[in-house]
Design a protein around this motif. Structure first.
Motif, PDB file in Angstrom:
ATOM      1  N   LYS A 193       5.399  -8.758  -6.670  1.00 45.81           N
ATOM      2  CA  LYS A 193       3.933  -8.544  -6.698  1.00 45.81           C
ATOM      3  C   LYS A 193       3.158  -9.527  -6.076  1.00 45.81           C
ATOM      4  O   LYS A 193       2.241  -9.588  -5.024  1.00 45.81           O
ATOM      5  N   GLU A 194       3.799 -10.809  -5.802  1.00 45.68           N
ATOM      6  CA  GLU A 194       3.482 -11.903  -4.907  1.00 45.68           C
ATOM      7  C   GLU A 194       3.535 -11.618  -3.610  1.00 45.68           C
ATOM      8  O   GLU A 194       2.444 -12.062  -2.563  1.00 45.68           O
ATOM      9  N   ALA A 195       4.453 -10.849  -3.178  1.00 44.85           N
ATOM     10  CA  ALA A 195       4.738 -10.592  -1.888  1.00 44.85           C
ATOM     11  C   ALA A 195       3.729  -9.437  -1.352  1.00 44.85           C
ATOM     12  O   ALA A 195       3.179  -9.328  -0.073  1.00 44.85           O
ATOM     13  N   THR A 196       3.210  -8.631  -2.269  1.00 43.37           N
ATOM     14  CA  THR A 196       2.335  -7.622  -2.132  1.00 43.37           C
ATOM     15  C   THR A 196       0.852  -7.951  -2.028  1.00 43.37           C
ATOM     16  O   THR A 196      -0.162  -7.336  -1.530  1.00 43.37           O
ATOM     17  N   CYS A 197       0.551  -8.635  -3.081  1.00 45.01           N
ATOM     18  CA  CYS A 197      -0.974  -9.490  -3.354  1.00 45.01           C
ATOM     19  C   CYS A 197      -1.561 -10.343  -2.268  1.00 45.01           C
ATOM     20  O   CYS A 197      -2.689 -10.453  -2.190  1.00 45.01           O
ATOM     21  N   LYS A 198      -0.838 -11.013  -1.424  1.00 43.97           N
ATOM     22  CA  LYS A 198      -1.173 -12.368  -0.657  1.00 43.97           C
ATOM     23  C   LYS A 198      -1.193 -12.063   0.687  1.00 43.97           C
ATOM     24  O   LYS A 198      -0.452 -11.622   1.390  1.00 43.97           O
ATOM     25  N   TRP A 199      -2.416 -12.649   1.133  1.00 48.32           N
ATOM     26  CA  TRP A 199      -2.682 -13.011   2.824  1.00 48.32           C
ATOM     27  C   TRP A 199      -2.570 -11.888   3.702  1.00 48.32           C
ATOM     28  O   TRP A 199      -1.812 -11.843   4.655  1.00 48.32           O
ATOM     29  N   TRP A 200      -3.597 -11.064   3.307  1.00 48.52           N
ATOM     30  CA  TRP A 200      -3.700  -9.844   4.197  1.00 48.52           C
ATOM     31  C   TRP A 200      -5.017  -9.813   4.955  1.00 48.52           C
ATOM     32  O   TRP A 200      -5.848 -10.165   4.519  1.00 48.52           O
ATOM     33  N   LYS A 201      -5.059  -9.193   6.204  1.00 49.09           N
ATOM     34  CA  LYS A 201      -6.391  -8.934   6.951  1.00 49.09           C
ATOM     35  C   LYS A 201      -6.696  -7.668   6.544  1.00 49.09           C
ATOM     36  O   LYS A 201      -6.074  -6.523   7.405  1.00 49.09           O
ATOM     37  N   VAL A 202      -7.438  -7.314   5.671  1.00 51.23           N
ATOM     38  CA  VAL A 202      -7.641  -5.735   5.285  1.00 51.23           C
ATOM     39  C   VAL A 202      -9.179  -5.956   4.836  1.00 51.23           C
ATOM     40  O   VAL A 202      -9.590  -6.901   4.339  1.00 51.23           O
ATOM     41  N   SER A 203      -9.666  -4.374   4.675  1.00 55.24           N
ATOM     42  CA  SER A 203     -11.082  -4.477   4.113  1.00 55.24           C
ATOM     43  C   SER A 203     -10.710  -4.660   2.447  1.00 55.24           C
ATOM     44  O   SER A 203     -10.295  -3.924   1.807  1.00 55.24           O
ATOM     45  N   GLU A 204     -11.128  -5.521   1.860  1.00 56.71           N
ATOM     46  CA  GLU A 204     -11.023  -5.692   0.608  1.00 56.71           C
ATOM     47  C   GLU A 204     -11.752  -4.808  -0.364  1.00 56.71           C
ATOM     48  O   GLU A 204     -11.272  -4.059  -1.276  1.00 56.71           O
ATOM     49  N   ASN A 205     -12.983  -4.256   0.362  1.00 57.10           N
ATOM     50  CA  ASN A 205     -13.600  -3.303  -0.661  1.00 57.10           C
ATOM     51  C   ASN A 205     -13.033  -1.804  -0.501  1.00 57.10           C
ATOM     52  O   ASN A 205     -12.967  -1.178  -1.548  1.00 57.10           O
ATOM     53  N   ARG A 206     -12.198  -1.594   0.767  1.00 56.46           N
ATOM     54  CA  ARG A 206     -11.386  -0.316   0.497  1.00 56.46           C
ATOM     55  C   ARG A 206     -10.190  -0.748  -0.113  1.00 56.46           C
ATOM     56  O   ARG A 206      -9.863   0.369  -0.840  1.00 56.46           O
ATOM     57  N   VAL A 207      -9.491  -1.606  -0.399  1.00 58.95           N
ATOM     58  CA  VAL A 207      -8.207  -1.769  -1.377  1.00 58.95           C
ATOM     59  C   VAL A 207      -8.851  -1.769  -2.725  1.00 58.95           C
ATOM     60  O   VAL A 207      -8.333  -1.021  -3.414  1.00 58.95           O
ATOM     61  N   LEU A 208      -9.926  -2.354  -3.191  1.00 61.45           N
ATOM     62  CA  LEU A 208     -10.563  -2.413  -4.481  1.00 61.45           C
ATOM     63  C   LEU A 208     -11.137  -0.852  -4.837  1.00 61.45           C
ATOM     64  O   LEU A 208     -10.894  -0.510  -5.886  1.00 61.45           O
ATOM     65  N   ALA A 209     -11.439  -0.275  -3.875  1.00 63.11           N
ATOM     66  CA  ALA A 209     -11.895   1.309  -4.166  1.00 63.11           C
ATOM     67  C   ALA A 209     -10.817   2.348  -4.375  1.00 63.11           C
ATOM     68  O   ALA A 209     -10.983   3.379  -4.771  1.00 63.11           O
ATOM     69  N   SER A 210      -9.644   1.668  -4.154  1.00 64.75           N
ATOM     70  CA  SER A 210      -8.359   2.641  -4.174  1.00 64.75           C
ATOM     71  C   SER A 210      -8.010   2.933  -5.664  1.00 64.75           C
ATOM     72  O   SER A 210      -8.474   2.227  -6.576  1.00 64.75           O
ATOM     73  N   ASP A 211      -7.466   3.772  -6.037  1.00 63.22           N
ATOM     74  CA  ASP A 211      -6.743   4.079  -7.226  1.00 63.22           C
ATOM     75  C   ASP A 211      -5.648   3.201  -7.445  1.00 63.22           C
ATOM     76  O   ASP A 211      -5.435   2.585  -8.615  1.00 63.22           O
ATOM     77  N   TYR A 212      -4.484   3.136  -6.511  1.00 63.45           N
ATOM     78  CA  TYR A 212      -3.485   2.206  -6.846  1.00 63.45           C
ATOM     79  C   TYR A 212      -3.069   1.703  -5.479  1.00 63.45           C
ATOM     80  O   TYR A 212      -3.467   2.034  -4.324  1.00 63.45           O
ATOM     81  N   VAL A 213      -2.322   0.749  -5.669  1.00 59.75           N
ATOM     82  CA  VAL A 213      -1.851   0.180  -4.428  1.00 59.75           C
ATOM     83  C   VAL A 213      -0.138   0.233  -4.677  1.00 59.75           C
ATOM     84  O   VAL A 213       0.388  -0.176  -5.769  1.00 59.75           O
ATOM     85  N   PHE A 214       0.543   0.812  -3.727  1.00 62.04           N
ATOM     86  CA  PHE A 214       2.085   0.677  -3.802  1.00 62.04           C
ATOM     87  C   PHE A 214       2.636  -0.361  -2.750  1.00 62.04           C
ATOM     88  O   PHE A 214       2.124  -0.713  -1.621  1.00 62.04           O
ATOM     89  N   SER A 215       3.509  -1.150  -3.273  1.00 59.82           N
ATOM     90  CA  SER A 215       4.372  -2.068  -2.648  1.00 59.82           C
ATOM     91  C   SER A 215       5.676  -1.260  -2.250  1.00 59.82           C
ATOM     92  O   SER A 215       6.399  -0.684  -2.769  1.00 59.82           O
ATOM     93  N   ILE A 216       5.716  -1.278  -1.003  1.00 58.97           N
ATOM     94  CA  ILE A 216       6.861  -0.490   0.079  1.00 58.97           C
ATOM     95  C   ILE A 216       7.737  -1.544   0.776  1.00 58.97           C
ATOM     96  O   ILE A 216       7.237  -2.451   1.428  1.00 58.97           O
ATOM     97  N   ILE A 217       9.071  -1.183   0.461  1.00 58.06           N
ATOM     98  CA  ILE A 217      10.205  -1.613   1.217  1.00 58.06           C
ATOM     99  C   ILE A 217      10.989  -0.545   1.641  1.00 58.06           C
ATOM    100  O   ILE A 217      11.384   0.386   1.035  1.00 58.06           O
ATOM    101  N   ASP A 218      11.086  -0.529   2.989  1.00 59.78           N
ATOM    102  CA  ASP A 218      12.034   0.429   3.584  1.00 59.78           C
ATOM    103  C   ASP A 218      11.694   1.960   3.249  1.00 59.78           C
ATOM    104  O   ASP A 218      12.522   2.725   2.873  1.00 59.78           O
ATOM    105  N   ASP A 219      10.402   2.059   3.374  1.00 60.33           N
ATOM    106  CA  ASP A 219       9.691   3.303   3.157  1.00 60.33           C
ATOM    107  C   ASP A 219       9.856   3.936   1.674  1.00 60.33           C
ATOM    108  O   ASP A 219       9.864   5.073   1.437  1.00 60.33           O
ATOM    109  N   ILE A 220      10.227   3.007   0.816  1.00 60.52           N
ATOM    110  CA  ILE A 220      10.554   3.415  -0.523  1.00 60.52           C
ATOM    111  C   ILE A 220       9.137   2.635  -1.671  1.00 60.52           C
ATOM    112  O   ILE A 220       9.226   1.432  -1.245  1.00 60.52           O
ATOM    113  N   VAL A 221       8.986   3.463  -2.423  1.00 61.79           N
ATOM    114  CA  VAL A 221       7.941   2.787  -3.382  1.00 61.79           C
ATOM    115  C   VAL A 221       8.636   1.908  -4.464  1.00 61.79           C
ATOM    116  O   VAL A 221       9.242   2.574  -5.125  1.00 61.79           O
TER     117      VAL A 221
END
Length: 119
Positions: A28-56
């Motif tokens: 969770k900490e690896a997924t939630c921190k320090w991104w250069k991204v549109s915050e509004n777009r992330v907050l408008a999503s239904d879900y956030v997937f944490s992906i490693i090696d193309d696996i959810v």
């Protein structure tokens, strides 16, 4: 391993790695921190997937965000102020639907950007 046929919801895919998980202490900490991204777009999503090696690896819901200087992180080449997200765990039925499954082929081409959108 089962491959997802499609992703029906509005999802943001955050690609991370085992090294980042180890450095930050949790997936969770690896997924939630320090991104250069549109915050509004992330907050408008239904879900956030944490992906490693193309696996959810896990599924979250983005509840809020704030800006933070990442000067003290484990990767000092990241400079400046970046977005940090506050996540809650997705419902169990959503986790069962996606966690442990491989992304559809159209979402496996990452290039240099560790963030993908399904919407």
């Amino acid at each position: 391993m089962e491959t997802l046929q499609n992703i029906e919801e509005k999802v943001v895919l955050f690609r991370t790695s085992y090294d980042v998980v180890q450095a930050r202490g949790s997936l969770k900490e690896a997924t939630c921190k320090w991104w250069k991204v549109s915050e509004n777009r992330v907050l408008a999503s239904d879900y956030v997937f944490s992906i490693i090696d193309d696996i959810v690896r896990d599924v979250y819901i983005a509840e809020d965000s704030y800006k933070e200087s990442d000067d003290g992180n484990a990767y000092p080449h990241f400079e400046g102020v970046r977005a940090v997200f506050i996540f809650k765990d997705a419902p169990e039925n959503i986790k069962q639907k996606y966690v442990g499954k491989t992304l559809p082929v159209e979402y496996q081409k990452w290039g240099q950007n560790p963030i993908r959108y399904t919407f």
